[in-house]
Design a protein around this motif. Structure first.
Motif, short mmCIF file in Angstrom:
data_model
loop_
_atom_site.label_atom_id
_atom_site.label_comp_id
_atom_site.label_asym_id
_atom_site.label_seq_id
_atom_site.Cartn_x
_atom_site.Cartn_y
_atom_site.Cartn_z
N UNK A 1 -60.53 -23.30 34.24
CA UNK A 1 -60.02 -23.12 32.90
C UNK A 1 -61.07 -22.42 32.05
N UNK A 2 -60.66 -21.50 31.22
CA UNK A 2 -61.58 -20.92 30.26
C UNK A 2 -61.98 -21.97 29.24
N UNK A 3 -63.21 -21.91 28.78
CA UNK A 3 -63.66 -22.84 27.75
C UNK A 3 -63.02 -22.51 26.41
N UNK A 4 -62.65 -21.24 26.24
CA UNK A 4 -62.09 -20.75 24.98
C UNK A 4 -60.57 -20.68 25.09
N UNK A 5 -59.88 -21.10 24.04
CA UNK A 5 -58.43 -20.93 23.98
C UNK A 5 -58.12 -19.58 23.37
N UNK A 6 -57.08 -18.92 23.86
CA UNK A 6 -56.83 -17.56 23.39
C UNK A 6 -55.36 -17.20 23.48
N UNK A 7 -55.04 -16.10 22.81
CA UNK A 7 -53.71 -15.51 22.86
C UNK A 7 -53.86 -14.02 22.59
N UNK A 8 -53.00 -13.21 23.20
CA UNK A 8 -53.09 -11.76 23.09
C UNK A 8 -51.97 -11.23 22.21
N UNK A 9 -52.34 -10.44 21.21
CA UNK A 9 -51.38 -9.72 20.38
C UNK A 9 -51.63 -8.23 20.56
N UNK A 10 -50.61 -7.42 20.38
CA UNK A 10 -50.83 -5.99 20.51
C UNK A 10 -49.55 -5.20 20.50
N UNK A 11 -49.68 -3.96 20.94
CA UNK A 11 -48.53 -3.07 20.98
C UNK A 11 -47.49 -3.63 21.94
N UNK A 12 -46.21 -3.53 21.59
CA UNK A 12 -45.17 -4.06 22.48
C UNK A 12 -45.26 -3.46 23.87
N UNK A 13 -45.14 -4.32 24.89
CA UNK A 13 -45.15 -3.85 26.26
C UNK A 13 -46.52 -3.62 26.84
N UNK A 14 -47.59 -4.04 26.14
CA UNK A 14 -48.96 -3.84 26.61
C UNK A 14 -49.50 -5.13 27.21
N UNK A 15 -50.33 -5.00 28.23
CA UNK A 15 -50.99 -6.16 28.84
C UNK A 15 -52.50 -5.92 28.86
N UNK A 16 -53.23 -6.99 29.07
CA UNK A 16 -54.69 -6.92 29.18
C UNK A 16 -55.12 -7.80 30.36
N UNK A 17 -55.87 -7.23 31.28
CA UNK A 17 -56.21 -7.94 32.52
C UNK A 17 -57.68 -8.30 32.55
N UNK A 18 -57.99 -9.54 32.86
CA UNK A 18 -59.38 -9.97 33.04
C UNK A 18 -59.40 -11.17 33.99
N UNK A 19 -60.47 -11.26 34.79
CA UNK A 19 -60.66 -12.38 35.71
C UNK A 19 -59.41 -12.64 36.53
N UNK A 20 -58.84 -11.59 37.11
CA UNK A 20 -57.63 -11.68 37.94
C UNK A 20 -56.45 -12.26 37.18
N UNK A 21 -56.46 -12.15 35.88
CA UNK A 21 -55.38 -12.68 35.05
C UNK A 21 -54.86 -11.59 34.14
#
Length: 610
Positions: A64-84
């Motif tokens: 589990x990441x120590x930090x809680x998070x959520x991604x906002x952005x342009x519709x239909x966009x994703x962001x990939x990190x740490x195989x996630x």
């Protein structure tokens, strides 16, 4: 071992050029109304449960990441990190008013879009050296961190918290057998893997740090602190006067002149003249990897900056047990360890807005007092591969923003040093999403399905081409849709449908396209097993099919294991991973079984007989 050489002027010049890509915007320089909307939006998102810890993969294990998070952005966009792969909750613009979120969340998303628009127009206008100009107090000198007490406890901390780009503490005892961060905080630097997967430079970084971590952990090199945290929220009280607010579209930022206590940057660097540390003169030094880039290229991301996502983080030190000490410079407790931000467009900037939830009893403490400096959140920076240049810490007031521009994210590492209060951050990025948008994967589906023909009268399906390159291409797309999109989406449970319905229909269509690709694989299998095919053509097709099926079977098992791991089982049902797509082997609606072992054996036997 020997002391590093070089004249004092060279050391000063190295320091003056090492952090030129860093720029600071004090809270008073942003519109007060924008502060109010953004901070209200962050609180709404947290109150609605949108901030969640990600279950990511580090060194072939889930944590589990120590930090809680959520991604906002342009519709239909994703962001990939740490195989996630994180899927955006779309921010709502004036032109894009959707019904995918309720009114409160929609207003919150729009407020963060307004902040993003402000950053896009402002980040290119910050001048070099802006980080040294403060609203209320200018930097009055380089502050040396006091040498730490050399004891068993600190030695242990330094060893355990060696920052690296491969994901976390290598001695972590956290496992899937029920031990989570409530007992261990070994994954304090979970973001440290950011960029290790994306390019060779970070692997050099990790190798260098592995060789030098023992000696650096004991050196406790001098650091410089910039700015002074004020305990009160300056933008609310209107006490800062150094920055003059300007419209977002203007091209200049006005600053006041140097006051009685304000010193030019060059003058402030004299306090570093006695700086030296020990190092081996090894290949890193000879190749230039052991020193900062004194003449960085001025190439930047072409055109005006357009941040396409913001990764929102929430950190509460009270809930992050056993935070570890920063091991190189004695900067303090680390909430996030040394790392580069990964998966960004090359040379693109990063803009970060910081909002701390201060306790009333801490307001008004002077920045010249030790407790206030230690109590505020700070950003640490250091030159990657470089043990000659001092590290830097930047104290942040609530509402402050800072920019990492030019190639600073590539040539430097940064960390987050924990304060006393809870903190939100909105980190605006130009995500490298050439293969990470809905438009992209939909175009890939169309490319694969273009090889599938359907008879309009009988409904019979057939493959238009059996060329090995064509077969290999659509089987790779088949795997990409299943493992980079469908399983990534459902591994994060129902979190998106709880907050936002935007992704529901596109993911349903992707799953329909994937089912068509399952049919295409069945047709390829039939062609391979057809006796009338020329033997050489059958062999090429069989080898292509075997490679795709073997890879698919392995990845399916990996995702099944992740979905049913001990850590995954600790999540509530609405957040727990969903093993999808999954079906019973006798499901008549599916052209092939979920478990491909028998089919793989059939193809292998066929190849063996040829």
């Amino acid at each position: 071992m020997k002391r590093s050489g070089g004249s004092e002027s060279e050391k000063r010049r190295k320091w003056e050029t090492s952090y030129s890509g860093l720029a600071l915007r004090r809270s008073c320089s942003l519109p007060e109304e924008l502060h109010g909307r953004v901070e209200a939006a962050l609180l709404v998102l947290r109150r609605r449960g949108c901030f969640l810890r990600d279950l990511v993969k580090v060194r072939d294990r889930d944590v589990f990441t120590a930090v809680s998070r959520v991604l906002l952005g342009q519709p239909g966009t994703t962001y990939r990190y740490l195989d996630t792969r994180l899927f955006t909750i779309p921010w709502h613009t004036d032109e894009q008013r959707g019904t995918c979120c309720d009114p409160d969340l929609s207003a919150a998303c729009k407020a963060l879009w307004e902040l993003n628009r402000f950053f896009c127009s402002d980040v290119g206008d910050r001048k070099e050296g802006d980080v040294f100009k403060q609203c209320r107090k200018e930097l009055v000198g380089a502050i040396e961190s006091k040498p730490s007490v050399e004891g068993d406890t600190e030695s242990k901390d330094s060893e355990e918290s060696k920052p690296s780009d491969d994901g976390g503490d290598s001695e972590s005892k956290q496992s899937e057998e029920g031990e989570t961060e409530s007992k261990h905080s070994d994954d304090w630097d979970i973001e440290s893997k950011h960029s290790e997967e994306e390019g060779p430079s970070s692997k050099q970084d990790a190798a260098w740090e592995s060789r030098h971590s023992d000696e650096m952990g004991d050196m406790k090199t001098k650091q410089t602190e910039l700015g002074s945290p004020a305990g009160s929220k300056q933008h609310s009280e209107g006490k800062h006067t150094g920055w003059k607010h300007r419209p977002a579209g203007s091209t200049e930022t006005e600053t006041t002149g140097l006051g009685p206590q304000e010193k030019p940057v060059a003058e402030l660097k004299h306090s570093l003249s006695g700086y030296h540390i020990e190092d081996e003169e090894d290949e890193d030094q000879q190749s230039g990897q052991g020193c900062s880039n004194l003449n960085p290229a001025k190439t930047t991301c072409p055109g005006p900056t357009q941040f396409n996502v913001t990764l929102l983080n929430y950190m509460d030190p009270a809930a992050m047990s056993q935070l570890k000490e920063e091991p190189y410079y004695g900067m303090g407790k680390m909430a996030v360890g040394w790392h580069h931000d990964e998966n960004l467009v090359s040379l693109s900037p990063v803009a970060v807005y910081s909002y701390s939830c201060h306790d009333d009893d801490k307001a008004g403490v002077s920045s010249e007092e030790g407790p206030a400096e230690k109590g505020c959140w700070r950003i640490g920076l250091k030159v990657a591969w470089d043990i000659h240049t001092p590290g830097l810490t930047l104290p942040l007031q609530s509402g402050d923003s800072y920019y990492l521009r030019d190639d600073l994210n590539r040539t430097h590492q940064h960390c987050v040093l924990a304060g006393d209060s809870a903190r939100f951050s909105s980190t605006h990025r130009v995500a490298e999403c050439s293969t990470g948008t809905l438009d992209y994967i939909q175009s890939r589906c169309r490319e694969a399905l273009s090889n599938l023909s359907t008879d309009p009268e009988t409904g019979t399906h057939s493959l238009l081409s059996l060329l090995p390159a064509t077969l290999q291409g659509y089987e790779e797309i088949h795997n990409e849709v299943e493992f980079e999109w469908l399983r990534q989406y459902w591994f994060q449970g129902q979190r998106y449908t709880r907050f936002c319905s935007w992704w529901a229909r596109p993911m349903g269509q992707l799953e329909n396209d994937w089912r068509e690709m399952e049919l295409m694989t069945q047709l390829l299998l039939a062609a391979v097993e057809e006796e009338g095919q020329p033997e050489e053509g059958r062999r090429e097709m069989a080898e292509t099919l075997l490679t795709a099926l073997t890879d698919r079977q392995q990845h399916r098992q990996t995702w099944r294991d992740r979905c049913h791991s001990s850590l995954a089982q600790t999540l509530p049902p609405e957040e727990a991973p969903v093993d999808r797509p999954f079906w019973a082997d006798d499901d008549p609606s599916m052209p092939l079984p979920f478990d491909l072992a028998d089919i793989i054996n059939r193809v292998e036997s066929l190849l063996w007989r040829m």
